[in-house]
Design an enzyme around this catalytic site. Structure first.
Site, PDB file in Angstrom:
ATOM      1  N   TYR A  96       4.552  11.597  -8.087  1.00  0.00           N
ATOM      2  CA  TYR A  96       4.429  13.015  -7.765  1.00  0.00           C
ATOM      3  C   TYR A  96       5.449  13.396  -6.709  1.00  0.00           C
ATOM      4  CZ  TYR A  96       1.874  11.993  -3.380  1.00  0.00           C
ATOM      5  OH  TYR A  96       1.516  11.546  -2.139  1.00  0.00           O
ATOM      6  N   TRP A 188      -4.015  13.996   2.310  1.00  0.00           N
ATOM      7  CA  TRP A 188      -4.192  13.043   1.207  1.00  0.00           C
ATOM      8  C   TRP A 188      -3.024  12.069   1.145  1.00  0.00           C
ATOM      9  CZ3 TRP A 188      -2.162  11.290  -3.425  1.00  0.00           C
ATOM     10  CH2 TRP A 188      -3.042  10.725  -4.331  1.00  0.00           C
ATOM     11  N   ASP A 189      -1.797  12.570   1.305  1.00  0.00           N
ATOM     12  CA  ASP A 189      -0.603  11.717   1.258  1.00  0.00           C
ATOM     13  C   ASP A 189      -0.654  10.625   2.325  1.00  0.00           C
ATOM     14  OD1 ASP A 189      -0.014  14.549   0.411  1.00  0.00           O
ATOM     15  OD2 ASP A 189       1.858  13.603  -0.254  1.00  0.00           O
ATOM     16  N   THR A 190      -0.971  11.037   3.546  1.00  0.00           N
ATOM     17  CA  THR A 190      -1.013  10.086   4.657  1.00  0.00           C
ATOM     18  C   THR A 190      -2.117   9.063   4.461  1.00  0.00           C
ATOM     19  OG1 THR A 190      -0.135  11.720   6.203  1.00  0.00           O
ATOM     20  CG2 THR A 190      -1.348   9.870   7.146  1.00  0.00           C
TER      21      THR A 190
END
Length: 613
Positions: A96, A188-190
């Site tokens: 993504y 969310w990414d972290t």
């Protein structure tokens, strides 16, 4: 129909009508340069858009079978949209990146290769590698460096850039991590990267060329409130909670008791406390403690009625214990941090959502403030009617309270001003809550919109709106308002009766009439408790004593030494009952953080996304 593909690229999209078509076509062209045409798919994870993004995504999916469009009628958040799309993806390598294509697409092959070759489980682009630091504007660079520094410090990450929107992972890695990731928004990414490292997965970070597109999306609500709180939450889950067991919890409870008792000596002379207790009638002091203890089940009944208005039916005994624990915490922690303990207990033990827990607690506080404001105001009106306000003014200014020490006199003055302000605020709050409960207008989203247009702001707005709705439900109905109001009055009358018994135990009843004793006690206790609302000291210790002393001396013939002694003993009796009740409740409810979280029902309600053909 699902096709066997090797690589699934997910594009999280929210109101991207101007960029989504170009991004999808660029993605397909870039993938075609190093992968077979039928080995890829591009999923538009459209997150409740209110522009033309859904229409454009449908058109792209109709034109090319490699394109899929997942629509959500409601906002899931960036992380929520990604997670749903990945669960429906067909590829073994999941990718993504941001739809603005800020990261140079020439890096896409390297990103895919690192995971597809099975050399790494997770791969992420980085704008902060030493060999290729992105040229970021001040408004972007400083917050980004600060944020990444906090993640490395508190979450022990070895990576330099956690929020670069250019990542890939294996399907296996995704399914290992997805149930552990709690955030559905920008964090969310972290959390993905941090938990991957904690699990021992192989994580690759490589430098990418990155160019900002458009204005920054650094957001006041999301980045300061949201991201910071998520770092704290993840730190607690990964570093603190695993170390907490029953033995640690019980030791903490004992330590809490000792700290609360020691704090009582920070503002008070221990010898003075002992002298006062020695001079008091022990039977009356014990009776005062019993009277104060009686008020606690009434607190539980009131809290039960408040929660019932919100749709939660709980037993009075459990709620009384939860209040004991939270009030004990308020004696120790600054800024009434113990209130959050109660919200946690009812959430963990009874699965009452945090917004409802805090709303019920706020409703309780509003009724407390309103009740003691009315009590203090009634006595004040009596002073005005009888022409005794001059004694009160002289006492506060010092000319009428020469026997009172400087610290008590200053505390009394501070308490009077604080109490006046808090009392007015309490009345205004009740008026606003009742009035807004009868109105269909909601100003929360528009107010937050002044500071933020981000999806996280919508998330925060939803929480605040639920909080306000719950608060309105409690205060908006006449019968509920009356029932909770009566129990609040009973609680504070017993609180004042406790103070009266302490004064009588020190012989104050022989110096004035019963009517004067009652009136002075109601006014002194009410003002002292209004002053405690501001966290100027733990549990209001010191400030309460000063307010009580100065008002009793100013409005009665009671001498300063007796007034000081009564203030100390009254507050000490109440705090000791609170602390002992708190410890007993912790033992009886077995409040272990780890066990409580395990017992709580935290099922996430997720609606399946609707796929557009």
């Amino acid at each position: 129909m699902d096709r066997p593909v090797e690589v699934s690229v997910v594009l999280p999209a929210y109101n991207e009508e101007h960029t989504i078509e170009g991004t999808v076509r660029t993605t397909l062209e870039t993938l075609a340069a190093f992968l077979p045409s039928d080995a890829v798919e591009v999923i538009v994870a459209e997150d409740g858009c209110d522009d033309r993004t859904p229409e454009i995504a449908d058109q792209l999916a109709a034109e090319d079978s490699r394109v899929r469009h997942f629509h959500s009628d409601e906002r899931l958040g960036r992380g929520g949209a990604l997670e749903r799309a990945f669960e429906a993806a067909n590829g073994e390598t999941l990718v993504y990146f941001d739809t603005d294509l800020a990261t140079d697409m020439r890096h896409l092959e390297e990103l895919v290769k690192r995971v597809r070759s099975e050399e790494y489980d997770v791969a992420t682009g980085s704008r902060w590698m030493p060999e290729n630091v992105a040229d970021r504007p001040f408004k972007r660079g400083i917050p980004s460096r600060g944020y990444n520094g906090m993640v490395r410090l508190f979450l022990r990450s070895k990576l330099r850039d956690h929020q670069c929107g250019f990542k890939a992972m294996s399907r296996e890695a995704f399914y290992q991590l997805k149930d552990e990731i709690k955030d559905n928004h920008w964090f969310w990414d972290t959390e993905l990267l941090v938990r991957a490292q904690r699990k021992g997965l192989r994580v690759a970070e490589f430098s990418v060329d990155w160019e900002p597109k458009g204005d920054t999306k650094v957001d006041l609500v999301r980045d300061i409130f949201g991201m910071g709180s998520q770092i704290g939450r993840t730190w607690w889950e990964l570093s603190v909670r695993p170390r907490i067991d029953r033995r640690v919890t019980m030791a903490a409870g004992v330590a809490l008791t000792l700290v609360a008792l020691m704090l009582m000596t920070v503002y008070l002379d221990p010898q003075e406390v002992l002298d006062v207790m020695g001079a008091a009638d022990p039977a009356l002091v014990l009776l005062a403690a019993v009277v104060y203890l009686v008020s606690w089940p009434i607190r539980g009944l009131r809290y039960r009625d408040i929660l019932a208005e919100l749709g939660f039916r709980e037993k009075t005994g459990f709620l009384t214990g939860a209040i004991f624990i939270s009030q004990t915490g308020n004696l120790v922690f600054p800024a009434r941090a113990g209130d959050a303990v109660r919200a946690y207990v009812v959430k963990a033990r009874r699965n009452i959502p945090y917004p409802s827990g805090f709303a019920s607690l706020a409703a309780e506080r509003v009724f407390d403030l309103l009740t003691i404001t009315v009590l203090a105001g009634t006595v004040l009106l009596g002073l005005v009617a009888t022409g005794n306000t001059s004694a009160l003014v002289d006492g506060l200014l010092g000319s009428g309270a020469g026997q009172v020490g400087a610290s008590e006199r200053q505390a009394g003055r501070t308490a009077a001003f604080v109490a006046a302000g808090v009392g007015v605020a309490a009345i205004l709050a009740v008026v606003a809550i009742v009035a807004s409960a009868r109105s269909d207008r909601n100003f929360i989203r528009s107010a937050l919109g002044r500071f933020s247009s981000d999806s996280y702001a919508d998330h925060v707005a939803g929480i605040v709106e639920q909080f306000v709705v719950d608060l309105q439900r409690t205060a908006g109905r006449r019968d509920a308002f009356a029932r909770v109001g009566v129990s609040s009055l009973a609680i504070w009358v017993l609180d004042v009766v406790t103070a009266i018994l302490v004064l009588v135990a020190l012989g104050a009843s022989g110096e004035m009439s019963l009517v004067t004793l009652v009136a002075v006690s109601f006014f002194a206790v009410s003002v002292g408790n209004l002053a405690k609302v501001l966290p100027l000291s733990p549990g209001g210790i010191g400030l309460y004593e000063g307010a009580f002393t100065i008002l009793v001396v100013a409005l009665s013939p009671i001498s300063a030494p007796v007034a000081v002694g009564a203030a100390i003993l009254d507050h000490a009796v109440k705090n000791i009952v609170t602390v002992l009740g708190g410890v007993a409740s912790m033992l009886s409810l077995n409040v272990s953080l780890t066990k409580a979280v395990e017992e709580s029902a935290n099922a996430r309600e997720q609606a399946e996304p609707v796929e557009s053909d």
